[in-house]
Design an enzyme around this catalytic site. Structure first.
Site, mmCIF file in Angstrom:
data_model
loop_
_atom_site.group_PDB
_atom_site.id
_atom_site.type_symbol
_atom_site.label_atom_id
_atom_site.label_comp_id
_atom_site.label_asym_id
_atom_site.label_seq_id
_atom_site.Cartn_x
_atom_site.Cartn_y
_atom_site.Cartn_z
ATOM 1 N N TYR A 244 9.022 -35.448 -70.670
ATOM 2 C CA TYR A 244 8.901 -33.995 -70.701
ATOM 3 C C TYR A 244 8.317 -33.485 -69.380
ATOM 4 O O TYR A 244 8.846 -32.554 -68.769
ATOM 5 C CB TYR A 244 8.006 -33.564 -71.866
ATOM 6 N N SER B 43 4.927 -26.374 -66.800
ATOM 7 C CA SER B 43 3.938 -26.898 -67.735
ATOM 8 C C SER B 43 2.798 -27.576 -67.000
ATOM 9 O O SER B 43 2.986 -28.164 -65.926
ATOM 10 C CB SER B 43 4.610 -27.907 -68.673
#
Length: 300
Positions: free
Chosen positions: A123, A98
């Site tokens: 995250y 990501s």
């Protein structure tokens, strides 16, 4: 896929049904890959030589509310896929990382050579941990891997917690849209078709085990690439395009930055362009209207 209830299970099931029309080319197994036993049982008797691992618990903000979900899916789950690839002697494992790993980096565009040691959310930390685990398996077991740092993916069948969906939904329903960062945030929005092109290009080109330094800095058979549109767009411009596609103006509720969010993202894609010939083809001026059309059709 476990089809959990992080967002609409009905949407997830509809996606699966959309894919079933391809017959034997698609097989869905309802299982949680973060459960090692369930994963082994689900794949018993199946054969494959390459793996694309796109499963994860997404969402920057939700990781503040429910960190345990990220521990299970993003850490234990990623390890289970690494073990699966190792024991099945997979010729290549492509996995989703990501743009969140860049955290508080303020030098734009983000390059895969940049240090990513200061994540702003759990995250992001789990995605960075996945990259480190993959590097270890590439070093110890010479498992060829490619990690793809996706930048703000949107498009038909996308996630309802993403800005493009949320803004479209609110505008069409006549509700105010919540614009964080006082509307001054910028994002590198990447259309789903370009993401798919990047995934396939990576899958078809496993990194060689030749000791040469690769994108991301590894001398093992492990590469890291940014998959983005290579353009940082102002949130205001995105909203204007959605307004035009919806045929009505938005009432904007300007709010401060949320914990865990980054101000700007912008992908340097020179490494993946050089190595794999990847180049995005869809800007938000084309991709956003396609999403709005799909959204209207999906909701009749």
């Amino acid at each position: 896929d476990s089809l959990n209830d992080y967002y609409s299970v009905a949407l997830k099931q509809a996606r699966v049904e959309e894919l079933r029309v391809h017959g034997d080319a698609f097989c869905f197994l309802h299982a949680d890959f973060s459960d090692e036993g369930l994963l082994a049982k689900a794949l018993d008797g199946s054969s494959f030589d390459r793996i694309v691992h796109l499963g994860a618990q997404p969402g920057v903000r939700y990781s503040i509310e429910n960190p345990g979900a990220y521990l299970r899916s993003n850490l234990a789950g990623h390890l289970n896929l690494l073990e699966l690839a190792r024991h099945r002697r997979a010729s290549h494992l492509v996995y989703a990382s990501s743009s969140s790993v860049y955290g508080g980096n303020d030098t734009l565009p983000f390059r895969v050579e940049d240090r990513v040691d200061h994540p702003l959310s759990l995250y992001a930390a789990t995605k960075k941990a996945d990259e480190l685990m993959s590097e270890t398996y590439a070093h110890l077991y010479r498992l060829p891997q490619t990690g793809l740092r996706f930048f703000t993916v949107y498009g038909p069948w996308g996630r309802p917690d993403m800005a493009v969906w949320l803004f479209t939904e609110a505008i069409l329903e006549g509700r105010p849209i919540r614009v964080f960062g006082e509307g001054r945030m910028r994002r590198d929005f990447t259309y789903i078709d370009d993401i798919v092109s990047g995934v396939v290009a990576a899958l078809d080109n496993p990194p060689p085990d030749d000791g040469v330094m690769k994108a991301g800095g590894s001398a093992a058979p492990h590469r890291l690439y940014n998959i983005g549109n290579n353009r940082s767009e102002e949130l205001g411009r995105l909203i204007e395009i959605i307004e035009a596609a919806c045929g009505r103006k938005a009432e904007r509720q300007l709010l401060p930055m949320q914990p865990g969010d980054v101000r700007d993202t912008y992908a340097d894609i020179s490494a993946v362009e050089r190595d794999l010939g990847f180049r995005p083809t869809t800007g938000i001026q084309d991709g956003v209207p396609r999403f709005v059309t799909w959204y209207r059709d999906y909701h009749h």
